[in-house]
Each structure stands twice: as structure tokens, then as C-alpha cells.
Design a protein around this motif. Structure first.
Motif, mmCIF file in Angstrom:
data_model
loop_
_atom_site.group_PDB
_atom_site.id
_atom_site.type_symbol
_atom_site.label_atom_id
_atom_site.label_comp_id
_atom_site.label_asym_id
_atom_site.label_seq_id
_atom_site.Cartn_x
_atom_site.Cartn_y
_atom_site.Cartn_z
ATOM 1 N N MET A 24 -33.936 -33.823 -10.252
ATOM 2 C CA MET A 24 -34.827 -32.686 -10.498
ATOM 3 C C MET A 24 -35.483 -32.163 -9.228
ATOM 4 O O MET A 24 -36.432 -31.386 -9.301
ATOM 5 C CB MET A 24 -35.919 -33.089 -11.502
ATOM 6 N N LEU A 49 -39.754 -29.322 -7.346
ATOM 7 C CA LEU A 49 -39.124 -29.349 -8.667
ATOM 8 C C LEU A 49 -38.006 -28.314 -8.655
ATOM 9 O O LEU A 49 -38.259 -27.110 -8.585
ATOM 10 C CB LEU A 49 -40.134 -29.023 -9.770
ATOM 11 N N ALA A 63 -39.214 -31.225 -17.944
ATOM 12 C CA ALA A 63 -39.362 -31.464 -16.503
ATOM 13 C C ALA A 63 -40.563 -30.708 -15.943
ATOM 14 O O ALA A 63 -41.337 -31.243 -15.150
ATOM 15 C CB ALA A 63 -38.086 -31.050 -15.778
ATOM 16 N N PHE A 67 -43.940 -32.326 -14.281
ATOM 17 C CA PHE A 67 -44.328 -31.928 -12.932
ATOM 18 C C PHE A 67 -45.784 -31.455 -12.921
ATOM 19 O O PHE A 67 -46.581 -31.845 -12.065
ATOM 20 C CB PHE A 67 -43.404 -30.816 -12.453
#
Length: 699
Positions: A24, A49, A63, A67
Motif C-alpha cells: 500500500m 499511501l 486502507a 491510514f
């Protein structure tokens, strides 16, 4: 795909190295551009990211959420063993955040390069530092659970200090949840709770037997810490969700220290690991601090029992125990910030000098020397697994108990200028039915309340000891400390009460000095009180006497220099501050005071040089960066000033003056959009800030 070295991010970071890549995104080492001349390059770690176009919408949202959660968690964390978040930003459609760069190697890398069990003593010292960081995050409100503690997320700096990195799957503990929303982590180091449930011993998890629903809590990190220690001391990854058998760790590393207890030979560090890795959370150490205490006692050449109250932690074998102490090696806690042993001010973790009085600090000391008289301790942890032994000896240095022969204190004299008037004292609680007072007990209770910042009760207890036969120096001195620290705690909210209590403090310190004329601590505290009351001639005289008692005390020279500056005696101030630097050349607060003095006397090159040294001595002292920026602004070096102000803002983002100074610099550079934003930030923190309002009118 990682960005090439040399890429500029956010207009101020140049990528100099790729630290790691994952599915990622990437972590880069970057150099901050625009560093003032003469100072060393400053580096950050920037986490990226990067989401692949082929990623599903569900995985993409997950994700991004993780983050952003990592940013939110790190934003409020300030601890010397946790890499600090600086700020997030967007670039080329991707999300980033900058963090403190930690030079060194991860424990995972050290294991790879060594390919052997690591030295026991070194591992224990590293893990006690990890416990300090865990204690900090576990005692936040709400608690923060790391959830992915493993060798790869523990950095060892070039100074052999621990730093925790990667809070990517950390979470805030929610007591209303029965299980985790996500069960992530590295399986070899994950506790049973990471899987969302716990099965009974001997049972296997299955569709028919899913186990009891649980969520990770602070004790889950304890399990992971034990598993990490297992790997470091054996060079074998632990078996997933398994408690090691007694003797299994020693068999893999026969060099581990053992001790003889009765007829049984045991390995203390093995017992600590086994206790930490119990399947049932209630059977583990109940806090990181309890595990730190146990680890401290596992160090080679430790005495059988350290000073202070002791507890017993039963090992897995019913015939063996580990003896540990509830106090650190110096008899004091390491929780929270560092307490100044002179004035009691709670400095930020990692501070080298007290922000209030300039006293050099010792990392980990959190109780002033006068407060070290032990009191009856409560058991560590919870449940019945840890039992406190009773304290059998009276505290060293406690005042003698003489309730049958009360001593009347001599009348308290006011300072020579006659400005002091008696404050209304905090009344001690009455003793019913003429019950005699245990002077020792009252004195010890006062010390405990003072260390807990319960100032009113501390004053009550010290007064009980004082009025019932304990007219000793120690009681008078600590009464003065209690009044002074209480005054400091209300300084902004109630100036009248501040003055009254500070005057009371001067009276008790003066009375203590009549009993013990060569008491440096009381003399120094008296000088601080006079300075707080703006009685500068009396403050100068008190500090002069303190200097005569100890000509090598840098805190005294620091205070003398500040008093001289406040009196306008700049030459005298410069001489005093330079004498303090001669004794301790890296005293950051003295360097900052000198820098301010040189700014006032328009000696900008000398001011910049002193302030650069201050930032190198203590990079986390925001005032040093702010004063460096002021010096550059006087030189009309706006870009250098902005760079220094950015460093100050990263350390302390709640100071209106930093933002108004940044607004001024942006205005001088004709960058009005940024100037307006900084004015807004300044006024959000202080709506009446004069400089920000002035710049707002110009804009």
C-alpha cells in the motif's frame, strides 16, 4: 512503485533514501530543504499511501481508513520512545505524512544480521524501554493498543535507545465492543484475542467451538512483547498462539541467567516471558509497568531485593517465584514527564533541563528526593496473583515522632520590604477526641499527596505533622514546596490566590533556613518564590547565597541570569549565563536565555550562534527554534526564519506567537494566502493576540 531519489515532496522535502516498500505504499527518508546555514541537515521519515488502480473499492476504503486512523492516533502522542508525527499532506493525488526520522536498525534487522540469540542483558534493557512506551499509550484516555508489536516495529537508535514505529493497525480501546472490528497483526506475535475469541485450554477453535468473544486490550500488547522477547533471546519465532513450556526457552538458549531458589533452579527472564504469553489475559502481567518492574529485576547482578516495597510474582511452576520491586532502581517511577527534583515542575518526557528553573534533569526521575520516603504500597496489577509484602522499616530521613512534646515554631518573619502579608492558611482537618497524631504517618502522607499534585491535602498533612511535634527542617521545607507548587498550579486562573500562596511558601522556606542555614534547596526555592512575586532584589540576594553554597550549580546561574535580565542589568546577566555555560556547555535553557539577551542587545550573529547550539543540544525545545526564528527575522532572513518556525510548530502547535510570526514572514515574502492562514491559526489559539490582529488589518 516507489518515487525516485531526489523527488521533492510538498515543496520542502527531498527524497534521499527508500526505507521500505509494501503493498500500500512506501516509506522514504527525506531531507528538509531550507535548513539555516551552519546547522546539520534535518531528516524526516515520510509514509506514503499508494493505492493500486486494481484495488477493490472495499480494500481501498479500508486502507484509507487505516491510514487516517494512524495519523489521528499519532497526532496526540508525545513520548521520547515513540516516533513523533509532524504533519500530513497531499501530493500527486496520494496521501502522505511526515514523521520524526529514527536513525538506527530495527530489531528484526539486528536479528537477521546476528543470526543468533541476542545478549540477555541488552534485550532486557531494550524491553524495559518498550514497556515505558507501552505504559504511555495504554494510559491515554481512551487507551491506545498497538496490536502489532514485533521486532520489525522496534527501532534501536545509534545511542542504543528504543523507538516504537508503525501504528498502522493500532486502535483506541472501546469498552463497549465485545470483539475487534478488524483482526490484524503478525500471527507469530499475536495474542489469542487478535483472532477475536479465546477458547478454553486444550480446545481447538472451530465453527462448532468459536470460543468466547474478546477484543484486544493493553494485555494483548503484553503478550506480543513476551513473544518478541522469545524471538530475540532464542532466535526462533514463537509458535503462533502458544504459551511456551517451562524450560523450553532455556533449552534454546542455555546461556540465559538462572538463579537458585530453595532446591529449584529457575530462569527469571523465561518466567517473565511465560507469564506475559499466557492464553488467558487475566493471567498475564496486568500492565506494562508491572512487566517493566519484573524485567528490571531479571538484570544480571541485581540484588535479591531492591530498595522499596517488594511484591512476588508467581511463576508457572508452583515451586518457583521471581522477586521484583515496585520501585525503579532509583526508587522512582518513570510514568509521564520528568519531575524536577528542585521545583516539582512536570517537564515533557525526554527533557534535559527543567523548563521552570533550569535544573539539569535525570531521565526517569519522577519523584523529588524529599518524596522518596516509602509508604505502604498497594499491590501491583489486579487479582490475587501479586501480593505486596508489608513495609517493615521506617523511611530513612523521616522526622522523629514526638507527639508527647510538641514544639512551637518561631514566629515567621516577613521579607525586609514589608510587602508580605499572611495568606489564609489551608486548614488542617481536626483530630477528634484528642487522638494523638502520628507525625511520621502525616509526613509520609504529605509527601505522597505532594507527588500526586494533591496540594491542599499535602498542606493539611504537613501542617498536622508540624503542629503536633514535628517542627523539623524537612517538614517546613516540604510545606514551602507544597504552597509553592499549589501557587504555580493556579497562577493563570487566580492571581490573588497565587500571590497569597507564594508568600506563604516564602515564609516556610525562610523558617526552614533558620533551622538549617546551609540548606541549598530551601535557599534556591526561596529565590524562585521571590522571583515569582517580582521581588527581584530579594531574589538576587537569595540566589547569591545559593551560589555561595554550591558554586557549580548551573540552575543557580540560570536563575541569576534571568533575574539580572529582568532588572535590566544585561552585562551582569551575560557574565552569569556564560559562567553557567562554562560549567555545562550544552545547557539548552541557558543558551536560549543568552540568545534572547543578544537579540535584545542587537547582537544578531552571536544570538543566532547561541540559539543554533541550543537547538542542537535539545532539538525538542520549541522555544529555542522560536527564538532562532526571531533572530533571523531581525536579520530579515525570512526563509530561514520560516524554517525555524516550522520546527517550533511541529514540536508545539498550540502557541499563537508561532503562527503570528509565520504570518509576518509570509507577508514579507508577499505570500498573502499563507499569511492569512497563519493569522487564522493564531487567532484560533488566542482571539486577542495583538500581533495577529495587526497583521490581519494589513491583509
Amino acid at each position: 512503485m516507489a518515487l525516485p531519489v531526489g523527488t521533492i515532496l510538498d515543496g520542502k522535502f527531498k527524497i534521499v533514501q527508500i526505507l521500505g516498500e509494501g503493498g500500500m505504499g512506501t516509506v522514504y527518508k527525506v531531507e528538509q530543504l531550507g535548513t539555516p546555514p551552519g546547522s546539520s541537515p534535518y531528516y524526516y521519515a515520510v509514509k506514503e499511501l499508494l493505492i493500486s488502480p486494481n484495488t477493490s473499492e472495499e480494500d481501498r476504503k479500508s486502507a484509507i481508513e487505516r491510514f487516517n486512523k494512524e495519523i489521528a492516533l499519532l497526532h496526540g502522542l508525545k513520548h521520547p520512545r515513540i516516533a513523533a508525527l509532524m504533519f500530513p499532506f497531499q501530493e500527486r493525488g496520494n496521501s502522505y505524512f511526515a514523521m520524526e526520522f529514527v536513525p538506527g536498525r530495527s530489531l528484526e534487522k539486528i536479528l537477521e544480521q546476528t543470526n543468533a540469540p541476542l545478549p540477555e542483558e541488552q534485550v532486557i534493557r531494550w524491553m524495559t524501554q518498550v514497556c515505558e512506551a507501552l505504559t504511555y499509550i495504554h494510559t491515554r484516555n481512551p487507551p491506545i493498543i498497538l496490536r502489532d508489536l514485533k521486532p520489525g516495529n522496534v527501532m534501536i537508535t545509534n545511542d542504543d535507545e528504543v523507538q516504537l514505529i508503525d501504528f498502522g493497525i493500532a486502535r483506541r480501546f472501546d469498552p463497549n465492543k465485545r470483539t475487534n472490528t478488524e483482526n490484524l497483526g503478525t500471527i507469530s506475535y499475536a495474542s489469542p484475542e487478535h483472532l477475536g475469541s479465546i477458547t478454553m485450554p486444550g480446545q481447538r477453535r472451530s465453527a462448532q467451538n468459536p470460543g468466547k468473544l474478546v477484543q484486544t486490550d493493553a494485555r494483548s500488547d503484553i503478550y506480543s512483547l513476551g513473544a518478541t522477547m522469545y524471538h530475540l533471546l532464542t532466535n526462533y519465532e514463537p509458535d503462533p498462539i502458544q504459551t511456551p513450556a517451562v524450560g523450553s526457552i532455556l533449552a534454546k538458549n542455555p546461556r540465559l541467567r538462572t538463579v537458585k531458589i530453595g532446591n529449584t533452579t529457575v530462569c527469571p527472564v523465561e518466567q517473565v516471558i511465560i507469564k506475559a504469553m499466557q492464553q488467558e489475559p487475566a493471567q498475564r502481567f496486568q500492565s506494562a509497568e508491572a512487566m517493566r518492574v519484573a524485567l528490571q529485576q531479571c538484570l544480571p547482578n541485581q540484588p535479591a531485593v531492591l530498595p522499596g516495597t517488594t511484591v512476588q510474582i508467581p511463576a508457572i511452576s508452583p515451586n518457583s517465584t521471581i522477586i521484583v520491586s515496585t520501585a525503579g532502581a532509583n526508587g522512582s517511577s518513570t510514568l509521564g514527564g520528568i519531575i524536577c527534583p528542585k521545583c516539582g515542575f512536570a517537564n515533557r518526557p525526554g527533557a534535559k533541563f527543567c523548563k521552570r528553573d533550569g535544573q539539569p534533569l535525570v531521565a526517569g526521575v519522577a519523584v523529588p528526593p524529599q518524596a522518596r520516603a516509602p509508604i505502604q504500597a498497594r499491590p501491583v496489577g489486579s487479582g490475587n496473583s501479586i501480593q505486596a509484602r508489608p513495609v517493615q522499616h521506617p523511611p530513612a530521613g523521616a522526622p522523629p515522632s514526638r507527639p508527647s512534646q510538641p514544639i512551637r515554631a518561631r514566629p515567621v518573619q516577613s521579607p525586609a520590604n514589608g510587602q508580605t502579608r499572611p495568606a489564609q492558611p489551608i486548614q488542617a482537618r481536626p483530630i477528634s477526641n484528642g487522638t494523638p497524631v502520628d507525625v511520621n504517618a502525616a509526613y509520609r502522607a504529605g509527601l505522597q499527596h505532594l507527588s500526586q499534585k494533591n496540594y491542599a491535602e499535602a498542606i493539611n498533612q504537613f501542617k498536622l505533622a508540624h503542629t503536633h511535634g514535628g517542627g523539623s527542617y524537612d517538614i517546613l521545607y516540604n510545606l514551602g514546596r507544597a504552597y509553592r507548587q499549589s501557587a504555580q498550579s493556579v497562577r493563570e486562573q487566580d492571581p490573588r490566590l497565587f500571590n497569597e500562596q507564594m508568600r506563604q511558601a516564602t515564609e516556610y522556606f525562610s523558617e526552614a533556613l533558620r533551622l538549617k542555614a546551609d540548606a541549598l534547596d530551601a535557599q534556591f526555592q526561596l529565590g524562585l518564590c521571590y522571583r515569582d512575586l517580582s521581588l527581584l532584589p530579594q531574589a538576587a540576594e537569595a540566589f547569591k547565597k545559593a551560589q555561595a553554597l554550591n558554586p557549580k550549580d548551573t540552575a543557580v546561574y540560570y536563575q541569576q541570569g534571568l533575574v539580572a535580565i529582568e532588572q535590566g542589568a544585561y552585562r551582569e546577566a551575560e557574565a552569569l549565563l556564560k559562567e553557567g555555560l562554562r560549567i555545562q556547555p550544552d545547557h539548552a535553557l541557558i543558551l536560549v536565555a543568552l540568545g534572547r539577551l543578544f537579540i535584545e542587545t542587537r547582537q544578531m550573529p552571536v544570538a543566532i550562534n547561541a540559539l543554533l547550539k541550543a537547538t542542537q543540544s535539545d532539538p525538542a525545545l520549541w522555544e529555542a527554534w522560536f527564538e532562532l526564528a526571531r533572530a533571523h527575522m531581525r536579520q530579515k532572513e525570512w526563509k530561514y526564519a520560516l524554517s525555524a518556525l516550522e520546527r517550533a510548530r511541529q514540536i508545539n502547535n498550540n502557541v499563537a506567537e508561532i503562527y503570528s510570526a509565520m504570518a509576518n514572514c509570509y507577508l514579507k515574502l508577499n505570500r498573502k494566502v499563507e499569511a492569512r492562514q497563519m493569522v487564522k491559526e493564531s487567532l484560533q489559539r488566542d482571539p486577542k493576540h495583538a500581533e495577529a490582529l495587526r497583521i490581519q488589518k494589513q491583509l
